[in-house]
Design a protein around this motif. Sequence first.
Motif, mmCIF file in Angstrom:
data_model
loop_
_atom_site.group_PDB
_atom_site.id
_atom_site.type_symbol
_atom_site.label_atom_id
_atom_site.label_comp_id
_atom_site.label_asym_id
_atom_site.label_seq_id
_atom_site.Cartn_x
_atom_site.Cartn_y
_atom_site.Cartn_z
ATOM 1 N N ASN A 9 0.814 -1.227 0.000
ATOM 2 C CA ASN A 9 0.000 0.000 0.000
ATOM 3 C C ASN A 9 0.842 1.269 0.000
ATOM 4 O OD1 ASN A 9 -2.654 -1.296 0.168
ATOM 5 N ND2 ASN A 9 -2.055 -1.859 2.249
ATOM 6 N N GLU A 53 -5.118 -2.519 -5.683
ATOM 7 C CA GLU A 53 -5.829 -2.992 -4.492
ATOM 8 C C GLU A 53 -5.581 -2.028 -3.343
ATOM 9 O OE1 GLU A 53 -6.112 -6.909 -1.554
ATOM 10 O OE2 GLU A 53 -4.224 -6.355 -2.514
ATOM 11 N N TRP A 54 -6.662 -1.614 -2.723
ATOM 12 C CA TRP A 54 -6.599 -0.777 -1.523
ATOM 13 C C TRP A 54 -7.152 -1.559 -0.341
ATOM 14 C CZ3 TRP A 54 -8.777 4.748 -3.021
ATOM 15 C CH2 TRP A 54 -7.809 5.428 -3.764
ATOM 16 N N ASP A 55 -6.339 -1.752 0.687
ATOM 17 C CA ASP A 55 -6.827 -2.260 1.969
ATOM 18 C C ASP A 55 -7.287 -1.057 2.787
ATOM 19 O OD1 ASP A 55 -6.029 -4.905 1.314
ATOM 20 O OD2 ASP A 55 -3.979 -4.382 1.857
ATOM 21 N N VAL A 56 -8.551 -1.014 3.149
ATOM 22 C CA VAL A 56 -9.126 0.213 3.703
ATOM 23 C C VAL A 56 -9.710 -0.033 5.095
ATOM 24 C CG1 VAL A 56 -9.586 1.262 1.469
ATOM 25 C CG2 VAL A 56 -11.310 -0.199 2.489
ATOM 26 N N ILE A 105 -5.812 3.897 4.000
ATOM 27 C CA ILE A 105 -5.316 2.816 3.154
ATOM 28 C C ILE A 105 -4.217 2.117 3.938
ATOM 29 C CG2 ILE A 105 -4.232 2.237 0.962
ATOM 30 C CD1 ILE A 105 -5.492 4.669 -0.257
ATOM 31 N N LEU A 151 -11.383 -2.408 -3.569
ATOM 32 C CA LEU A 151 -11.364 -2.189 -2.125
ATOM 33 C C LEU A 151 -11.394 -3.526 -1.392
ATOM 34 C CD1 LEU A 151 -13.928 0.754 -1.795
ATOM 35 C CD2 LEU A 151 -11.463 0.885 -2.113
ATOM 36 N N ILE A 159 -11.838 -4.558 2.160
ATOM 37 C CA ILE A 159 -12.262 -3.907 3.395
ATOM 38 C C ILE A 159 -11.692 -4.663 4.600
ATOM 39 C CG2 ILE A 159 -14.319 -2.974 2.319
ATOM 40 C CD1 ILE A 159 -15.966 -5.106 3.640
ATOM 41 N N TRP A 164 -20.974 1.409 3.261
ATOM 42 C CA TRP A 164 -20.058 1.000 2.198
ATOM 43 C C TRP A 164 -20.599 1.403 0.827
ATOM 44 C CZ3 TRP A 164 -15.322 0.321 3.163
ATOM 45 C CH2 TRP A 164 -14.874 -0.326 4.308
ATOM 46 N N ILE A 187 -18.571 3.889 -1.815
ATOM 47 C CA ILE A 187 -18.256 3.566 -3.212
ATOM 48 C C ILE A 187 -18.877 4.586 -4.155
ATOM 49 C CG2 ILE A 187 -18.596 1.841 -5.016
ATOM 50 C CD1 ILE A 187 -18.423 -0.291 -2.848
ATOM 51 N N ILE A 216 -14.374 2.076 -9.267
ATOM 52 C CA ILE A 216 -14.295 0.973 -8.303
ATOM 53 C C ILE A 216 -14.526 -0.338 -9.048
ATOM 54 C CG2 ILE A 216 -15.169 0.036 -6.146
ATOM 55 C CD1 ILE A 216 -13.806 2.731 -5.866
ATOM 56 N N ILE A 267 -15.445 -4.682 -4.524
ATOM 57 C CA ILE A 267 -15.270 -4.594 -3.077
ATOM 58 C C ILE A 267 -15.179 -6.010 -2.546
ATOM 59 C CG2 ILE A 267 -17.777 -4.351 -2.779
ATOM 60 C CD1 ILE A 267 -17.187 -2.782 -0.211
#
Length: 670
Positions: free
Chosen positions: A250, A287-290, A340, A474, A476, A486, A490, A500, A503
Amino acid sequence: SAVLTYQAISLCYYAFDVYDGRYQRHTGDDNTVDIDSSNVNANLDTKQGDQLSPFLIGVRNLLTVASLIASYRTVRRRRKVWLTHYDPKVISSVDRDTEMGRKWLAVQHSNSNSSSKHHNPKLQKKVERASKKYDAKLRQVHVLQNNKLTKSVSVENLLACSTCSLEDSSVVSLSSPSSSHEHRQHSVITKISRIHNIPYTHGGYFASAPYMLHDPQWIYILRQLMPDVYVEVARRVHLGDAKLIHWAENNPVVAAYGTIMSCSSNTNNNVNTNTKTMDVSGAVALEWDVFLDPILASRLTTALDVQSTMISKRHETTQLRHVNNLIQTRALHLVANMLIAHGNATQLILEQIPYPHIVKSMNFTRVKHARKTLGGGIEVSRWLAIYAAALKMGWKCSSSKSNVKHNSAASTPLQSPDNSSSSDDDDEDDDCSGADEDSPEHLISKLNQAEHIPLRTSIAAVKKLMNKELTVLLDIKSRHVDKRVWALVISTLQKLGISIEGIGSFFASDIRGISDMIASQGHRPCREVIFFHSIGDLQFACHMRQVCDGDTVFFNSGSLFQCDFPTDRLYEYKERYNLRIGLYTQEFAVDPVSIQHIIEHVNAHADLYDLGLSWGGVNGITVRSIQPGRFTSTDGYWNQRYLGKYWRADIEVGDEWQSSTCDVVYGTFQ
């Protein structure tokens, strides 16, 4: 740290007391005195058995010392890294004392020396004549090697120690800084088969971090944009490529490097320097880890409940419009403060606790203030601003390197923003510096001065540079969040200009139905992705009716080695549940032989794995240094082997799942 250490020691004492039989529950009054001789003898016997065994005492003391050392190291890291990473003295000492810093200083000194030569006309003519002879010799070597027309490189650009791409860089058997730099790159990477279908980049191109840290120009970009990460990575770069990949998850600078390298490799390194926008035709979704702020999420949930109540009771349009505006404002505020980050194991475990909210708030704060190399978070607006600045600086450098003329007299040395060339025909796109308000210096000053960067500004900068919307998936990490929240997150991101792709979550109940909510709001629905630790978890979910018809699923490809690749059986599950299947792997824990076998398997069964393999590095290359050890496996499964279920070959697709000996022995938390 002191409070947690005290609690850990107290729990250890309590656990050992329970184990040794010292802890007893008193049902009567403690003040009553029993003079019965039998009770007195029993009390004396109990006092004689109060002492712990020597083994338990030793273990207790060992745990106490270990907790004290851990607390000391935490405080020391705070003092050495967290609190002083913006200090110029610390950064200069890292430049001087670390290998990565010395690599950048060598390039800086060579650039300053080459720039000073331009002040002497006679010396400049000698350099030009030598450059012409060297270019002619270099062209002859390239023609004799592969009969390919390659780009001519001048002496100044060789001193810059920088290459246009990883795949086209060839090891030149000449004594020059560029040849040694290319040799170091080739000692790090090894070629593998190209993946035909990459749905998204796992970890945001974090597997390309070892290549980036061998490029002095990108070391400078990291140093300018994220000095805290530069300081920490430079001090620990000797620990190996696997650690570097894990730390780079990230990271916006690494993501920008991977984007440029992937685009250049997919377009055969044809960089269009006539335009100021990038050719991102080869880029895939990031890819985003949120994590979501639980306080802001609860406030948004309250506003949504009020909106539902007003709609059911048919309140006035003016009041309802006011509530709708309040919801949009709170949703934008929630997205702007979204983190993130991946988080460490403790933070992910705490996130599974549904209540109380104070635990989630504390966990979110810990993620926000944790170090970025250990799963710490960075706000979306700042992440996008750093990503845009790194893209602009890296793209300008790539453009200048690809714009080198065969005539060395017309070529300009690649320089750092700290050094300016004295040549008269330098323009804005010939080096990595500029004077406009979109120049790297201006972007860096805005990043360093602003505590909070507007989200719209960051997204506009990325969109202007890429000439298209940034596409993300995303993953999550925040649990027990209302699905309506959520859906609003988005839809807000889509309004701001971020596409996006999907998810995803390891818990299907957290994302089921979000796509329909987004479609009901009039926005483009996104894909709902269910992640599994192993192929056995996918099999278990199918038998427990946790997977619905048409679901999109991903599981770790390393689990296929545990069950000898049950391709035919997996086809049956795919047809029965109409699944869309994809794979991912842990790039910091997979060796070249294993990933080559996985890629060949995925490419050969494209109809089964219709979503392909999500790869977190540059397509076609991987790190050479990751190899299996005596106590470590490098099949890409990593620690997920302790969480995933084993594949059961003794059960058919339509049978009911029943616990077996295999589940009791190998089954783990789901």
